[in-house]
Design a protein around this motif. Structure first.
Motif, mmCIF file in Angstrom:
data_model
loop_
_atom_site.group_PDB
_atom_site.id
_atom_site.type_symbol
_atom_site.label_atom_id
_atom_site.label_comp_id
_atom_site.label_asym_id
_atom_site.label_seq_id
_atom_site.Cartn_x
_atom_site.Cartn_y
_atom_site.Cartn_z
ATOM 1 N N TYR A 159 0.817 -1.209 0.000
ATOM 2 C CA TYR A 159 0.000 0.000 0.000
ATOM 3 C C TYR A 159 0.860 1.272 0.000
ATOM 4 O O TYR A 159 0.331 2.366 0.114
ATOM 5 N N GLY A 160 2.180 1.103 -0.087
ATOM 6 C CA GLY A 160 3.064 2.271 -0.117
ATOM 7 C C GLY A 160 3.115 2.919 -1.490
ATOM 8 O O GLY A 160 2.821 2.286 -2.512
ATOM 9 N N LYS B 23 8.462 3.682 -1.245
ATOM 10 C CA LYS B 23 8.478 4.144 0.142
ATOM 11 C C LYS B 23 7.419 3.417 0.952
ATOM 12 O O LYS B 23 6.335 3.112 0.458
ATOM 13 N N SER B 24 7.726 3.190 2.218
ATOM 14 C CA SER B 24 6.756 2.561 3.115
ATOM 15 C C SER B 24 5.876 3.644 3.740
ATOM 16 O O SER B 24 6.366 4.710 4.120
ATOM 17 N N PRO B 25 4.555 3.360 3.901
ATOM 18 C CA PRO B 25 3.678 4.351 4.520
ATOM 19 C C PRO B 25 3.950 4.452 6.012
ATOM 20 O O PRO B 25 4.417 3.511 6.650
ATOM 21 N N SER B 26 3.619 5.602 6.578
ATOM 22 C CA SER B 26 3.788 5.835 8.016
ATOM 23 C C SER B 26 2.837 6.949 8.429
ATOM 24 O O SER B 26 2.155 7.558 7.607
ATOM 25 N N GLY B 27 2.780 7.223 9.755
ATOM 26 C CA GLY B 27 1.918 8.279 10.241
ATOM 27 C C GLY B 27 1.839 8.258 11.739
ATOM 28 O O GLY B 27 2.546 7.514 12.427
ATOM 29 N N GLN C 52 1.420 9.448 5.517
ATOM 30 C CA GLN C 52 2.187 9.803 4.329
ATOM 31 C C GLN C 52 2.584 8.534 3.585
ATOM 32 O O GLN C 52 2.639 7.450 4.160
ATOM 33 N N ASN C 53 2.840 8.719 2.301
ATOM 34 C CA ASN C 53 3.291 7.637 1.421
ATOM 35 C C ASN C 53 2.243 6.524 1.226
ATOM 36 O O ASN C 53 2.595 5.390 0.872
ATOM 37 N N LEU C 54 0.972 6.822 1.435
ATOM 38 C CA LEU C 54 -0.085 5.859 1.115
ATOM 39 C C LEU C 54 -0.532 6.075 -0.332
ATOM 40 O O LEU C 54 -0.792 7.199 -0.745
ATOM 41 N N ARG C 55 -0.557 5.002 -1.091
ATOM 42 C CA ARG C 55 -0.972 5.146 -2.485
ATOM 43 C C ARG C 55 -2.498 5.315 -2.564
ATOM 44 O O ARG C 55 -3.243 4.904 -1.660
ATOM 45 N N ASN C 56 -2.916 5.923 -3.649
ATOM 46 C CA ASN C 56 -4.349 6.174 -3.826
ATOM 47 C C ASN C 56 -5.082 4.865 -4.150
ATOM 48 O O ASN C 56 -4.577 4.022 -4.895
ATOM 49 N N LEU C 57 -6.290 4.749 -3.595
ATOM 50 C CA LEU C 57 -7.138 3.574 -3.821
ATOM 51 C C LEU C 57 -8.530 4.017 -4.258
ATOM 52 O O LEU C 57 -8.965 5.130 -3.945
ATOM 53 N N PRO C 58 -9.232 3.148 -4.957
ATOM 54 C CA PRO C 58 -10.628 3.489 -5.292
ATOM 55 C C PRO C 58 -11.473 3.680 -4.039
ATOM 56 O O PRO C 58 -12.407 4.470 -4.014
ATOM 57 N N LYS C 59 -11.134 2.932 -2.980
ATOM 58 C CA LYS C 59 -11.858 3.086 -1.719
ATOM 59 C C LYS C 59 -10.984 3.825 -0.715
ATOM 60 O O LYS C 59 -9.775 3.964 -0.899
#
Length: 264
Positions: free
Chosen positions: A16-17, A21-25, A40-47
């Motif tokens: 899901y990064g 990059k790996s997501p974090s928050g 941050q670093n979360l990729r966009n999703l339809p949901k």
């Protein structure tokens, strides 16, 4: 009571990064009732991604809300009641874990993308499963049977009903109709008055026999005539004298001279 809790989030499920990059928050829970989520670093999703607050002491998870990865600010803020989070009865001070998930139809199809603990780690699967929105299943509509389709309320307020076809003629191809016995009509021809031509059979009339009318040729046997014996004729052997017939006098006929009754 003043509250200021900070929980850092780490990647829990890969894929899901954004880019390599790996997501974090992190999540901040503070008085007087503010919760801020930064990722941050979360990729966009339809949901959308969904935030869950978890309490080990209460053994319960609270569904807080969604965050949009496309938001340029990358931060989402909620105003809450820290004494009763989302109406669940859980207090803000009881929260010691936060998870950001991609919801599925069941816990097996749900991915916990980011997760963070205030203290020690523990298993949160069962609590997340209970907090997931329950999918509303549409009630199964069963096709009514032929008997149910034919049911019609009787209109009297009872639970009974009238089945079409019981009191009305059957439609061709549906089945035999009921046997209907008509009520006699006092004015109907053939019951109490002679039938009109073409309306039906007339009543049977039995004529009163005329006892004094001689039978017509071919109508039936005539009267039995007993011949008057000849008193001066000698009897034939084996014949013997015939019976003596005393004629019945006619009481209404005047006697003729010399005809009066003789001596007995």
């Amino acid at each position: 009571m003043y509250l200021n809790t900070l929980i850092c989030l780490e990647e829990n499920v890969a894929g899901y990064g954004k880019s390599s990059k790996s997501p974090s928050g992190h999540i901040t829970i503070m008085s007087p009732g503010i919760i801020k989520c930064y990722v941050q670093n979360l990729r966009n999703l339809p949901k959308e991604y969904t935030v869950y607050l978890i309490s080990k002491s209460q053994n319960k998870a609270v569904r807080l809300g969604n965050i949009n990865a496309q938001d340029t600010s990358k931060q989402t803020t909620w105003k809450v009641d820290l004494e009763n989070l989302q109406g669940t009865g859980i207090k803000g001070k009881d929260i010691d874990c936060v998870a950001i998930v991609v919801e599925g139809e069941s816990i097996g199809k749900t991915d916990t993308v980011l997760i963070g603990y205030a203290k020690d780690k523990y298993l949160v699967t069962s609590m997340l499963e209970n907090a997931l929105p329950k999918k509303q299943t549409k009630p199964q509509v069963t096709k009514p049977t032929k008997l149910e389709e034919d049911y019609e309320p009787c209109g009297c307020g009872c639970e009974g009903g009238v089945k079409p076809g019981m009191n009305k003629p059957a439609v061709p191809g549906e089945g035999p109709g009921p046997v209907i016995i008509p009520k006699p009509d006092a004015n109907k021809p053939g019951i109490n008055k002679p039938a009109m031509p073409g309306e039906g059979p007339c009543p049977v009339i039995i004529p009163t026999p005329d006892m004094n009318k001689p039978a017509m040729p071919g109508e039936g046997p005539g009267p039995v005539i007993i011949p008057t014996p000849d008193m001066n004729k000698p009897a034939m052997p084996g014949e013997g004298p015939g019976p003596v017939i005393i004629p019945t006098p006619d009481m209404n006929k005047p006697a003729m001279p010399g005809e009066g009754p003789g001596p007995v």
